[in-house]
Design an enzyme around this catalytic site. Structure first.
Site, PDB file in Angstrom:
ATOM      1  N   GLY A   1      10.345  -4.168   2.051  1.00 53.38           N
ATOM      2  CA  GLY A   1      11.377  -3.163   2.297  1.00 53.38           C
ATOM      3  C   GLY A   1      12.594  -3.353   1.417  1.00 53.38           C
ATOM      4  O   GLY A   1      13.320  -4.343   1.555  1.00 53.38           O
TER       5      GLY A   1
ATOM      6  N   CYS B   1       3.490   3.215   9.232  1.00 56.68           N
ATOM      7  CA  CYS B   1       3.702   4.521   8.621  1.00 56.68           C
ATOM      8  C   CYS B   1       4.284   5.497   9.646  1.00 56.68           C
ATOM      9  O   CYS B   1       3.735   5.646  10.747  1.00 56.68           O
ATOM     10  CB  CYS B   1       2.389   5.064   8.069  1.00 56.68           C
ATOM     11  SG  CYS B   1       2.565   6.665   7.248  1.00 56.68           S
TER      12      CYS B   1
ATOM     13  N   PRO C   1       0.848  -1.200   0.000  1.00 55.18           N
ATOM     14  CA  PRO C   1       0.000   0.000   0.000  1.00 55.18           C
ATOM     15  C   PRO C   1       0.874   1.238   0.000  1.00 55.18           C
ATOM     16  O   PRO C   1       1.774   1.365   0.833  1.00 55.18           O
ATOM     17  CB  PRO C   1      -0.790  -0.138   1.311  1.00 55.18           C
ATOM     18  CG  PRO C   1       0.045  -1.022   2.184  1.00 55.18           C
ATOM     19  CD  PRO C   1       0.805  -1.932   1.271  1.00 55.18           C
TER      20      PRO C   1
ATOM     21  N   GLN D   1      -6.260  -1.334   3.373  1.00 59.00           N
ATOM     22  CA  GLN D   1      -5.431  -1.001   4.531  1.00 59.00           C
ATOM     23  C   GLN D   1      -6.062   0.138   5.307  1.00 59.00           C
ATOM     24  O   GLN D   1      -6.383   1.189   4.751  1.00 59.00           O
ATOM     25  CB  GLN D   1      -4.008  -0.606   4.144  1.00 59.00           C
ATOM     26  CG  GLN D   1      -3.144  -0.467   5.414  1.00 59.00           C
ATOM     27  CD  GLN D   1      -1.734   0.003   5.164  1.00 59.00           C
ATOM     28  OE1 GLN D   1      -1.520   1.122   4.714  1.00 59.00           O
ATOM     29  NE2 GLN D   1      -0.755  -0.838   5.476  1.00 59.00           N
TER      30      GLN D   1
ATOM     31  N   MET E   1       0.697   5.514  -0.323  1.00 57.87           N
ATOM     32  CA  MET E   1      -0.131   6.716  -0.377  1.00 57.87           C
ATOM     33  C   MET E   1       0.107   7.480  -1.673  1.00 57.87           C
ATOM     34  O   MET E   1       1.249   7.646  -2.117  1.00 57.87           O
ATOM     35  CB  MET E   1       0.181   7.617   0.823  1.00 57.87           C
ATOM     36  CG  MET E   1      -0.258   7.036   2.162  1.00 57.87           C
ATOM     37  SD  MET E   1      -2.042   6.790   2.272  1.00 57.87           S
ATOM     38  CE  MET E   1      -2.616   8.480   2.265  1.00 57.87           C
TER      39      MET E   1
END
Length: 343
Positions: free
Chosen positions: A222, A110, A27, A80, A29
């Site tokens: 990551g 986040c 996910p 999410q 933004m």
């Protein structure tokens, strides 16, 4: 701190089928909206897709038609959620499941200032009991899997036992699937962008979590940037989640999908042209091409003509009346480079 051995919860989240967690897109933004997810589904039929983070309050009180927009081709797709109030998260989870999402994921990773001010995101790593209470409420409110995306810790907390205790407490509430962004989140002094790059990656913590808690699904996230690296994670975990690499080099997603699930590689142009019916349907609904084209810019990443492809779409997609012909023009120029090289 001694690690807690999970005790059986009163309700356990349903399991996600193992093949569906092998490959996923994080996910992100402002990036993983419905247009982006439809594109990713076209190039990676087996990947699990995630929405941008949506706060529970927004799901309950906001414009659901916009916030929860989803095309049927996206499945399996997860919603999410952000938030820290169990009752509100439960209500939002129920709404998300009713809207057809295949999974509800709680954001515990986040690091932005806005998220910290609202007491959600990565700062929840410091409140495992609140996360456990939230997860239990969400599991009780919906029938789809409830999962957690987390970091290894926050700031200068570097003890594996603390990370394991967080996971154990949340697992004891019924969560069976964890996406581990294998870095700490620095809540002071680093921007969200720096938090994706500066804290060192420690994949071995995710691997160790899987070894010590083999009953949990563990997906590694990551810094995964290529096919070889992504494939190596499957030797130690249940899946690999790609973030920026999937967005900036989406053809990597296609190569991974083919390598891990079978089938033949299709050309970039063929994949893009398969999107034409969707694009034209959206244009007929009044959607501007720029809202779709921005997700396509990296398709020819690293290829001859890739810069020209990006330039044509970037300069033309925002203009009134821009339609599929612009994409064909960009493809034609890109293909001309390939033909020239082959001559």
């Amino acid at each position: 701190m001694a690690a807690m051995i999970p005790t059986p919860p009163t309700a356990v989240s349903p399991a996600i089928p193992a093949p569906q967690v092998r490959l996923s897109v994080a996910p992100m933004m402002d990036w993983t909206d419905s247009h982006c997810r439809v594109f990713h589904r076209a190039i990676a039929p087996h990947a699990r897709l995630y929405t941008e983070m949506v706060h529970a309050n927004a799901v309950i009180h906001g414009d659901r038609e916009r916030l929860l927009a989803m095309d049927p081709v996206e499945h399996p797709v997860a919603l999410q959620l952000g938030g820290s109030e169990p009752a509100l998260l439960a209500q939002a989870a129920r709404i998300g499941a009713d809207w057809g999402f295949d999974e509800i994921n709680l954001n515990c990773g986040c690091p932005s200032d806005r998220v910290q001010a609202g007491r959600f995101g990565a700062c929840l790593m410091r409140e495992p009991d609140l996360v456990a209470e939230s997860v239990a409420a969400m599991i009780g409110a919906c029938a789809v899997p409830v999962t957690v995306k987390c970091r290894l810790g926050v700031d200068d907390e570097h003890r594996f036992e603390v990370f394991l205790d967080f996971v154990d407490r949340v697992a004891a509430a019924g969560c069976r699937s964890f996406v581990v962004h294998a870095r700490n989140a620095w809540l002071k002094g680093l921007s969200p962008k720096e938090n994706r790059e500066v804290p060192p990656l420690r994949y071995d913590w995710a691997y160790r979590l899987k070894r010590e808690r083999p009953g949990l699904q563990v997906v590694v996230n990551g810094g995964i940037a290529d096919l070889t690296e992504a494939t190596a994670h499957l030797e130690h975990a249940d899946g690999a989640m790609l973030g920026r690499a999937a967005y900036h080099d989406p053809y990597l997603l296609h190569r991974l999908d083919v390598a891990w699930f079978g089938g033949a590689e299709r050309s970039r142009a063929e994949l893009l042209r398969s999107l034409r019916p969707y694009v034209e349907a959206q244009l007929e609904r009044g959607v501007f091409l720029k809202h779709i084209a921005r997700h396509l810019l990296g398709l020819f990443h690293g290829e001859r003509g890739g810069r020209a492809f990006r330039q044509i779409l970037s300069e033309g997609a925002h203009r009134p009346g821009a339609d599929w012909a612009l994409i064909e023009r960009a493809l034609a120029l890109t293909e001309s480079f390939a033909a020239r090289d082959a001559a």
